[in-house]
Design an enzyme around this catalytic site. Structure first.
Site, PDB file in Angstrom:
ATOM      1  N   GLU A  45      -1.134  -2.774  -6.765  1.00  0.00           N
ATOM      2  CA  GLU A  45       0.020  -3.381  -5.512  1.00  0.00           C
ATOM      3  C   GLU A  45       1.112  -2.507  -5.974  1.00  0.00           C
ATOM      4  O   GLU A  45       1.855  -2.240  -4.510  1.00  0.00           O
ATOM      5  CB  GLU A  45       0.114  -4.784  -6.030  1.00  0.00           C
ATOM      6  CG  GLU A  45      -1.048  -5.772  -5.701  1.00  0.00           C
ATOM      7  CD  GLU A  45      -1.181  -5.698  -4.207  1.00  0.00           C
ATOM      8  OE1 GLU A  45      -0.470  -5.385  -3.424  1.00  0.00           O
ATOM      9  OE2 GLU A  45      -2.525  -6.181  -3.940  1.00  0.00           O
ATOM     10  N   TYR A 128       6.466 -10.431  -2.833  1.00  0.00           N
ATOM     11  CA  TYR A 128       5.121 -10.116  -2.589  1.00  0.00           C
ATOM     12  C   TYR A 128       4.275  -9.528  -3.553  1.00  0.00           C
ATOM     13  O   TYR A 128       3.112 -10.202  -3.765  1.00  0.00           O
ATOM     14  CB  TYR A 128       5.255  -8.922  -1.521  1.00  0.00           C
ATOM     15  CG  TYR A 128       3.650  -8.417  -1.157  1.00  0.00           C
ATOM     16  CD1 TYR A 128       2.601  -9.201  -0.479  1.00  0.00           C
ATOM     17  CD2 TYR A 128       3.239  -7.269  -2.148  1.00  0.00           C
ATOM     18  CE1 TYR A 128       1.406  -8.454  -0.224  1.00  0.00           C
ATOM     19  CE2 TYR A 128       1.889  -6.812  -1.941  1.00  0.00           C
ATOM     20  CZ  TYR A 128       1.219  -7.343  -1.054  1.00  0.00           C
ATOM     21  OH  TYR A 128      -0.111  -6.965  -0.931  1.00  0.00           O
ATOM     22  N   ASP A 146       1.337  -9.149   3.484  1.00  0.00           N
ATOM     23  CA  ASP A 146       1.691  -7.870   3.563  1.00  0.00           C
ATOM     24  C   ASP A 146       1.652  -7.544   5.166  1.00  0.00           C
ATOM     25  O   ASP A 146       1.305  -8.586   6.148  1.00  0.00           O
ATOM     26  CB  ASP A 146       0.813  -6.928   2.854  1.00  0.00           C
ATOM     27  CG  ASP A 146      -0.779  -7.047   3.522  1.00  0.00           C
ATOM     28  OD1 ASP A 146      -1.021  -7.594   4.296  1.00  0.00           O
ATOM     29  OD2 ASP A 146      -1.636  -6.237   2.964  1.00  0.00           O
TER      30      ASP A 146
END
Length: 358
Positions: A45, A128, A146
């Site tokens: 990520e 996020y 996203d």
């Protein structure tokens, strides 16, 4: 006739069409009880921020071969990690990667916390990334938003408010669809849908598992969504890079400050980039301007670099610079803009543009 549950429909599609990614546990394995490695989820990520899957795969393989656990990464030398990161850009991510690995090792016994709030307390982890780790690694019902998910939600609900202002509206819509069962697979399924079906251009609406409830498909607006607030034109900055090589083959590089653009990375010395860079060289030498220039685009500006080169005596050691021996120098360990300068320099050298100092 009752309508199908969109989350169940999407998961059924994902079970068949999930992308094969090196950091992902396939849905069949996940259903069989295989749990994702939070370290690999986190690493992927962070690498994927502002970067494509295609660009990240090789970096991910190299990192996990060299540092297979968060403890191994925590014990790595800063310079080694920065060198392996070179070319991925956004170098603050690499610095925060080390800080986070060390915090997880030091404060959490080498185990990533499951709690969203605790994850937010780790260096370099924002909303996020915290949601992605909590959902994908620990199967918590977090909403992962996203760019792919934003696009899917804007089209599914025919939302015309422009981004980034519409982000919270899109997050709320995504949260409504997040199931209590298999939320990690659901998060990855929506991202896969955006990456492979609900693409920015020419979405494949005919084979989309959400084609029936999709309002943008029904209204013919999918091609124009999501709307975005127009960006301001990027300014152009100018700079000079000084590329020096000693007679013994060593090159002279500087370590940039930890904070700021390309922080902590090795690169060619030069003045601050701006409208009119200082023409004063970093040290005295017989500098020669090379033909051509390097052009590179950062997030907020374009850069145009002129290059000057010189060859120095074998014992030259200017203050503040690191001589890197020929056999130790790896151009691929330089940031992309610095590697572009190196490549242009070597190309000019092959054409006879090298000079020597007395």
């Amino acid at each position: 006739m009752p309508q199908a549950d969109p989350a169940a429909t999407l998961l059924s599609w994902y079970d068949t069409h999930a992308r094969d990614l090196p950091w992902r546990v396939p849905p069949q394995d996940r259903l069989a009880g295989v749990r994702p490695d939070p370290y690999r989820v986190w690493l992927s990520e962070v690498m994927l921020q502002q970067t494509t899957v295609a660009a990240v795969k090789d970096y991910f393989h190299r990192f996990t071969r060299r540092w297979p656990t968060v403890e191994a990464l925590a014990g790595a030398e800063d310079a080694d990690v920065m060198a392996e990161w070179a070319g991925l850009g956004y170098y603050a991510r690499a610095r925060n990667l080390l800080k986070c690995a060390r915090a997880v090792t030091r404060d959490h016994g080498g185990r990533f916390p499951e709690d969203h709030v605790a994850l937010l307390g780790l260096p370099g982890i924002g909303p996020y990334t915290a949601a992605a780790i909590a959902a994908i690694a620990f199967d918590h019902p977090e909403t992962v938003l996203d760019g792919n998910v934003e696009r899917v939600m804007a089209r599914l609900h025919d939302i015309h408010d422009p981004l980034p202002g519409a982000k919270e509206t899109l997050r709320a819509r995504a949260a409504e669809l997040t199931p209590r069962e298999r939320p990690g697979d659901h998060a990855q399924a929506v991202m896969d849908l955006g990456a492979t079906i609900c693409t920015p251009r020419a979405p494949a609406c005919g084979i989309c598992p959400w084609r029936d409830p999709c309002l943008a498909r029904a209204r013919g607006t999918a091609a124009i969504l999501p709307r975005k607030t127009p960006k301001r034109p990027k300014p152009t900055r100018y700079g000079i890079a000084y590329l020096a090589e000693r007679e013994d083959g060593a090159v002279l590089l500087e370590r940039r400050p930890d904070k700021g653009l390309l922080g902590g990375m090795l690169g060619w010395p030069g003045p601050e980039w701006g409208d009119a860079p200082d023409e004063t060289p970093p040290f005295e030498a017989d500098w020669r301007e090379l033909p051509g220039e390097v052009r590179h685009t950062f997030t907020h500006f374009h850069l145009v670099l002129r290059l000057r080169c010189a060859i120095l005596r074998a014992d030259a050691s200017p203050d503040g610079l690191e001589p890197i021996a020929r056999h130790e120098f790896r151009p691929q360990a330089l940031p992309t803009v610095m590697r572009k300068a190196h490549d242009l320099w070597r190309s000019a050298a092959a054409d006879g543009s090298r000079v020597r100092t007395d």
